[in-house]
Design an enzyme around this catalytic site. Structure first.
Site, PDB file in Angstrom:
ATOM      1  CB  CYS A  70      18.905  17.177   4.411  1.00 36.04           C
ATOM      2  SG  CYS A  70      20.171  17.861   5.505  1.00 36.04           S
ATOM      3  CE1 TYR A 201      16.302  22.511  10.540  1.00 39.82           C
ATOM      4  CE2 TYR A 201      17.285  24.173   9.115  1.00 39.82           C
ATOM      5  CZ  TYR A 201      16.773  22.907   9.296  1.00 39.82           C
ATOM      6  OH  TYR A 201      16.708  22.029   8.241  1.00 39.82           O
TER       7      TYR A 201
END
Length: 362
Positions: A70, A201
C-alpha cells in the site's frame, strides 16, 4: 477508554466510489485521533473539542499496522525507519492481497499478527467501533494490549512521527519536517495527493472514457511539472529530503511496475523521464526507501486485489527495474540527502526485512 468515533474527510485511503460521470471518488473519511507528546505516558486518551481523542506518546504501547503493497502505508514505514522509531513503535505487516474485509496478517505463522493475535486488521477496528462503517485501511496504529485501532489518519501519522515522537528518535535522525519549511511542505503534499498520489487512481478506476481522459491529462500535467522542477532542484523542497519526498516516492516507485499498465498511466515510464528517474534512483538507494520496497507484494496487491481492473488476476512478470541501482547523478544539483551531522539508518531490524529483496530485478 475512548469509544466515541470521530472521522475526518480531508484525505485519501483505499475505499473507492464512482461519480455519475464515471470519475473515481475516494472515500476520504478517517479516524482523526492523534498520539501526542504533551500527555503523560500511561494516561487514558483525552477527548478534544472536535470529538477526536489525543493519546500519549508511549514506547511499546502502539503497533503500526501496515502493508508493503500500500502506498499510503509505505510512507509511514519509510518515516518510521528514517527516524529510527523501530524500538518505540513496533511494526505489523499484512499480506499484499485481501478480500472485501480487507487486510490479513497472512505473512505470519498461523496467519495471525504475532504481537496482537489479530488475523484481520478489521478486528482491531471492530474492537473499538463495533459498527465501523468505513473501509478498513492501512496504515493504522493499534494499541497493542487492547487490540483497538487508535487512528488511521494517514496524513497525520508521518507528521506526528517527526514532531511528537522526537524524544525517541535515533541519534542523528533527520528532520524531515523543518519548522521553517512546514507551510511549503504541507502545500506541496496537498497538491501531490490530489494530482499524483491519487491521480494515478483517478485514471485507473475511471468508469468512463471521458473521466479517464480527464484524469490522464491531469496526471501528466502534474508529472511534467515534477520533471521540470526536479531538473533544477535535487529534492522537492529545499536541498534535503523532507516529508514531501517521502510522500512522492511510493507513487513513483510503483509507477513503472503497476501504474503504467494496470492504471493506464501509459504516456511514459518513469525510466523515460531523466529527472524523475534520477531522483527516484537516488531515493531508492537511500536506506529507508529501497529497503522497505517489495515489488512482488506491490504487483500482487494491485493485479490480484483489483479484479474489476484485472479480471484474470494474472500478475505480470516484468518489468526489469534493476536500473534503480545504477548511479543517479543527482549530486550535480548540490545539496545532500540530509543535513550535516545526520546519520543514515542502520541495518533493517531482524524480522523486518522485505520478503522479496531481489524483486526489482525480475
Amino acid at each position: 477508554m475512548a469509544t466515541e468515533k470521530h472521522l475526518s474527510d480531508d484525505w485519501g485511503g483505499d475505499a473507492k466510489n464512482a461519480s455519475p460521470d464515471g470519475e473515481f471518488v475516494r472515500d476520504t473519511t478517517y479516524i482523526e485521533d492523534r498520539i501526542v507528546a504533551d500527555l503523560p505516558a500511561g494516561s487514558e486518551p483525552i477527548a478534544q473539542d472536535n470529538g477526536a481523542f489525543h493519546w500519549p506518546v508511549e514506547p511499546g504501547r502502539y503497533r503500526l499496522m501496515a502493508a508493503r503493497a500500500c502506498p499510503w502505508a509505505h510512507r509511514t514505514i519509510i518515516t518510521r525507519r528514517l527516524l529510527g522509531l523501530e524500538d518505540a513503535i513496533s511494526l505489523g505487516l499484512a499480506g499484499p492481497t485481501h478480500d472485501w474485509r480487507s487486510w490479513v496478517f497472512d505473512l505470519d505463522p498461523e496467519e495471525k499478527d504475532p504481537a496482537t493475535g489479530l488475523h484481520r486488521l478489521q478486528e482491531a477496528y471492530f474492537n473499538r467501533f463495533p459498527d465501523y462503517p468505513r473501509g478498513i485501511t492501512v496504515p493504522a496504529i493499534v494499541e497493542t494490549e487492547s487490540k483497538k485501532v487508535v487512528t488511521n489518519d494517514f496524513p497525520s501519522i508521518p507528521v506526528d512521527f517527526q514532531t511528537q515522537w522526537t524524544e525517541h528518535h535515533r541519534a542523528g535522525a533527520p528532520d524531515l519536517y523543518p519548522e521553517h519549511l512546514r507551510e511549503e511542505i504541507d502545500e506541496l503534499a496537498t497538491w501531490l495527493f490530489h494530482e499524483v498520489n491519487n491521480g494515478v487512481y483517478r485514471a485507473g478506476f475511471a468508469g468512463s472514457q471521458e473521466a479517464y481522459d480527464q484524469a490522464y491529462e491531469r496526471l501528466w500535467k502534474a508529472m511534467d511539472w515534477l520533471e521540470g522542477h526536479l531538473g533544477e532542484h535535487r529534492y522537492l523542497v529545499s536541498d534535503q529530503v523532507t516529508l514531501a519526498d517521502v510522500y512522492l516516492y511510493p507513487t513513483l516507485i510503483r509507477f513503472d511496475a503497476v501504474y503504467v499498465g494496470h492504471f493506464k498511466a501509459s504516456r511514459n515510464r518513469i525510466s523515460e523521464l531523466p529527472n524523475l528517474y534520477g531522483y527516484l534512483r537516488e531515493l531508492f538507494q537511500i536506506p529507508g526507501f529501497g529497503d522497505t520496497t517489495d515489488f512482488t507484494e506491490i504487483k500482487e496487491h494491485y493485479y490480484i486485489t483489483h479484479s474489476e481492473v484485472n479480471p484474470t488476476r494474472i500478475v505480470p512478470g516484468g518489468p526489469d527495474l534493476s536500473g534503480l541501482i545504477e548511479p543517479h547523478g543527482r549530486e550535480r544539483l548540490g545539496g545532500a540527502p540530509f543535513a550535516e551531522g545526520t546519520t543514515l539508518p542502520g541495518p533493517v531490524p531482524a524480522g523486518e526485512e522485505v520478503k522479496n529483496p531481489e524483486s526489482f530485478q525480475k
